[in-house]
Design an enzyme around this catalytic site. Structure first.
Site, PDB file in Angstrom:
ATOM      1  N   ARG A 143       0.833  -1.200   0.000  1.00 19.04           N
ATOM      2  CA  ARG A 143       0.000   0.000   0.000  1.00 19.04           C
ATOM      3  C   ARG A 143       0.866   1.248   0.000  1.00 19.04           C
ATOM      4  O   ARG A 143       0.613   2.203  -0.721  1.00 19.04           O
ATOM      5  CB  ARG A 143      -0.942  -0.015   1.216  1.00 19.04           C
ATOM      6  N   LEU A 159      -1.070   7.572   7.947  1.00 25.69           N
ATOM      7  CA  LEU A 159      -2.214   6.714   8.241  1.00 25.69           C
ATOM      8  C   LEU A 159      -2.078   5.382   7.500  1.00 25.69           C
ATOM      9  O   LEU A 159      -2.846   5.108   6.570  1.00 25.69           O
ATOM     10  CB  LEU A 159      -3.525   7.394   7.820  1.00 25.69           C
ATOM     11  N   PRO A 160      -1.118   4.549   7.872  1.00 31.90           N
ATOM     12  CA  PRO A 160      -0.975   3.270   7.176  1.00 31.90           C
ATOM     13  C   PRO A 160      -2.245   2.432   7.293  1.00 31.90           C
ATOM     14  O   PRO A 160      -2.808   2.293   8.379  1.00 31.90           O
ATOM     15  CB  PRO A 160       0.179   2.585   7.897  1.00 31.90           C
ATOM     16  N   HIS A 161      -2.685   1.929   6.176  1.00 36.86           N
ATOM     17  CA  HIS A 161      -3.874   1.080   6.146  1.00 36.86           C
ATOM     18  C   HIS A 161      -3.765   0.148   4.946  1.00 36.86           C
ATOM     19  O   HIS A 161      -2.960   0.359   4.051  1.00 36.86           O
ATOM     20  CB  HIS A 161      -5.148   1.923   6.081  1.00 36.86           C
ATOM     21  N   LEU A 162      -4.582  -0.867   4.951  1.00 37.76           N
ATOM     22  CA  LEU A 162      -4.559  -1.835   3.869  1.00 37.76           C
ATOM     23  C   LEU A 162      -5.370  -1.315   2.691  1.00 37.76           C
ATOM     24  O   LEU A 162      -6.370  -0.626   2.877  1.00 37.76           O
ATOM     25  CB  LEU A 162      -5.127  -3.171   4.354  1.00 37.76           C
TER      26      LEU A 162
END
Length: 181
Positions: free
Chosen positions: A62, A76-79
């Site tokens: 991502r 804001l690390p997210h999948l």
């Protein structure tokens, strides 16, 4: 599928509850994005069937598409696909880094604060991102982040901000109405 998470759209405390579930972590080590994300994934609590190595690869994939840094030292690390984990409750983990790291932010500032998100539905994922974006605009909340406040202080401030958002929506008549699917 589209209705999943819809009941929470008009309730305050959704983001605060997700932070309670995810936790707050201090002094995460790492010299680059990969090391930082690896350290975070190691600390997070997931169901036993979640392969943390694969999860790390998904976070890194991502990040390789485009940085999740939003500016002012925050990412804001997210999948990319939020439902890939098959979890029952959303979580947001707030991570304060030991040393700021380059996340290829548009403002070129290194990142020292990360909010890591995972959710059981796409609507919940978008809700968490929008609520978090709203909180990050609040000057008082920014002060709490800069001071690396306690989990309890951060959650209390999130509840106040989310309540203000809900009250504002109700006052302007901009509540989200449930639609039949």
């Amino acid at each position: 599928i589209l209705a999943l998470g819809e009941k929470e759209l008009n309730h305050s405390g959704v983001l605060a509850e997700a932070l309670k579930t995810g936790g707050v972590f201090y002094d995460i080590p790492g010299k680059n994005r990969e090391e930082v994300l690896s350290g975070i994934v190691d600390r997070l609590t997931f169901p036993t069937e979640v392969d943390k190595k694969s999860l790390l690869e998904m976070f890194l994939a991502r990040e390789s598409m485009e940085s999740t840094a939003v500016g002012n030292g925050i990412a804001l690390p997210h999948l990319r696909n939020p439902v890939v984990l098959n979890i029952d409750e959303p979580f947001v983990a707030l991570c304060f880094l030991k040393n700021a790291v380059d996340f290829n932010a548009f403002d070129r500032k290194p990142v020292s604060v990360l909010f890591v998100l995972a959710s059981p539905s796409i609507k919940m994922h978008l809700l968490l991102l929008s609520r978090l974006a709203f909180c990050l605009q609040d000057l008082e909340f920014q002060k709490y982040l800069n001071a690396k406040a306690s989990k309890e202080q951060l959650i209390a401030e999130m509840i106040v901000i989310e309540s203000r958002l809900i009250m504002q929506r109700k006052a302007t008549g901009k509540t989200v109405k449930k639609r039949k699917v």
